[in-house]
Motif scaffolding. Sequence first.
Motif, PDB file in Angstrom:
ATOM      1  N   ASP A  55       2.840   6.510   1.112  1.00 46.60           N
ATOM      2  CA  ASP A  55       1.777   7.269   1.782  1.00 46.60           C
ATOM      3  C   ASP A  55       2.273   8.713   1.913  1.00 46.60           C
ATOM      4  OD1 ASP A  55       0.089   8.518   3.572  1.00 46.60           O
ATOM      5  OD2 ASP A  55      -0.034   6.830   4.970  1.00 46.60           O
ATOM      6  N   ALA A 105       5.499   3.142  -4.329  1.00 44.27           N
ATOM      7  CA  ALA A 105       4.190   3.697  -3.937  1.00 44.27           C
ATOM      8  C   ALA A 105       4.258   4.045  -2.456  1.00 44.27           C
ATOM      9  CB  ALA A 105       3.092   2.670  -4.184  1.00 44.27           C
ATOM     10  N   LEU A 113       0.973   0.133  -0.131  1.00 43.08           N
ATOM     11  CA  LEU A 113       1.926   1.221  -0.367  1.00 43.08           C
ATOM     12  C   LEU A 113       3.340   0.769  -0.016  1.00 43.08           C
ATOM     13  CD1 LEU A 113      -0.332   4.127   0.931  1.00 43.08           C
ATOM     14  CD2 LEU A 113       0.145   3.486  -1.442  1.00 43.08           C
TER      15      LEU A 113
END
Length: 379
Positions: free
Chosen positions: A120, A118, A114
């Motif tokens: 979390d 991208a 991540l």
Amino acid sequence: MTSTLILGGGFGGLAAAHELRARLPEHEVTVVAAEDHFYNGFAKTWDLVGARPLEQGTASLSALHRHGIRFVHTRITAIDPAHCRVETEAGPLSADFLVIALGANTPPEQTAQLRGSAHDLYSADALPAMRTDLARLDSGTLVVPVLGTPYKCPPAPYEAAFLLDDYLRGRGVRDQVQLLVTTPQPMTMPGAGSEVSTFVADALTDRGIQLRTEQSVQTIDPDARTVLFADGDRLPYTLLLAVPQAVAPQVVADSPLAGEGGWIHPDRETRRTDFDRVYAVGDCTASPPPKAGIFAEGMARVAARNIAAEVDGGQGDRFDGTGYCFLEFPEQRAATLEGNFFAEPKPDVRMAEPDTDTFTRKHAFEAERLRNWLDATPT
Ligand SMILES: Cc1cc2nc3c(=O)[nH]c(=O)nc-3n(C[C@H](O)[C@H](O)[C@H](O)COP(=O)(O)OP(=O)(O)OC[C@H]3O[C@@H](n4cnc5c(N)ncnc54)[C@H](O)[C@@H]3O)c2cc1C
């Protein structure tokens, strides 16, 4: 004087500490936690979509001392349940009883994937970068993939999708952004049953949010901005907000308490572990019930009452698996998923129609915990 060491200052740890304080005025209660503050998980999603900054729903654990509860801010590095003792970065601590409420973590191999666009979705640290990327998103594909099970708060990915949908509509760019939720599960919330799952799936469809079930993410390539699924399908994305799998904290998985999957498997009703005077509650224990604050809190009260009974010989208690979760819908509406997760042959869970009253109740739920546990008022 007898004493209890509570490992963790989240939902479970704070509920256990206050229940013990109320039941045993002479008992020494200590909370040990790596983070020195508390907030409700959903407050992160509110921050992400600009509803309210996370700081306004955050309270300091230093307030515990006003309630006669000692707070030690340090990281626990080892647990010795046979001697009710822990090693911490600030030295060893021990007591007559232990309550383990250390929550759940994200697998490091998922965290490693991540980066870039991208993120979390569950990480408070990722919020500034997520907000920036979201504010820049004018077109393309926004994907919310569930990376594995179990994960914290089963309704949270769908709640996030609804709030993101509202946010993008508010910015006038929703028609240019494809919004998708993917899950490895066969339906939105198998633990809540097919009726509830269908209701949520239909509500997603009504808002033009695509749902892809039985889609296990194999890898995320943040450089190519592509998700590769186990069935070989590839999904290019513009922005990815992932729901990480929940795994047992390493310090739990490395301890003699760890059972299957690294989780603690206490008696599900009394919350007693195989070790004398050691209790375990919340997300660091095996499901069911689902990993949610309300259940951590219910288990913690039971553990505290059973410790009180061991100390003063009074009546103990049993956790019955009942509780409720909020699921927020667009336009400031919410519903509760309420039921008994220990019911046989399957959990008995019901969902009411979403409405604005339940949305108000969700705010009151947050305010009550911040006020009662830490003398704070969300603003
Ligand atoms: C986006 C989102 C939305 C959510 N919405 C809801 C909701 O609407 N309703 C609901 O009921 N739940 C919700 N949840 C789930 C809820 O937040 C968790 O299930 C709940 O916090 C679990 O409580 P816990 O006490 O088990 O663990 P936590 O609250 O996670 O607390 C763990 C504690 O352990 C401490 N800790 C961990 N490791 C160490 C260590 N090595 N040393 C010292 N301290 C350590 C941490 O600092 C923390 O104080 C949501 C979660 C997310 C992410």
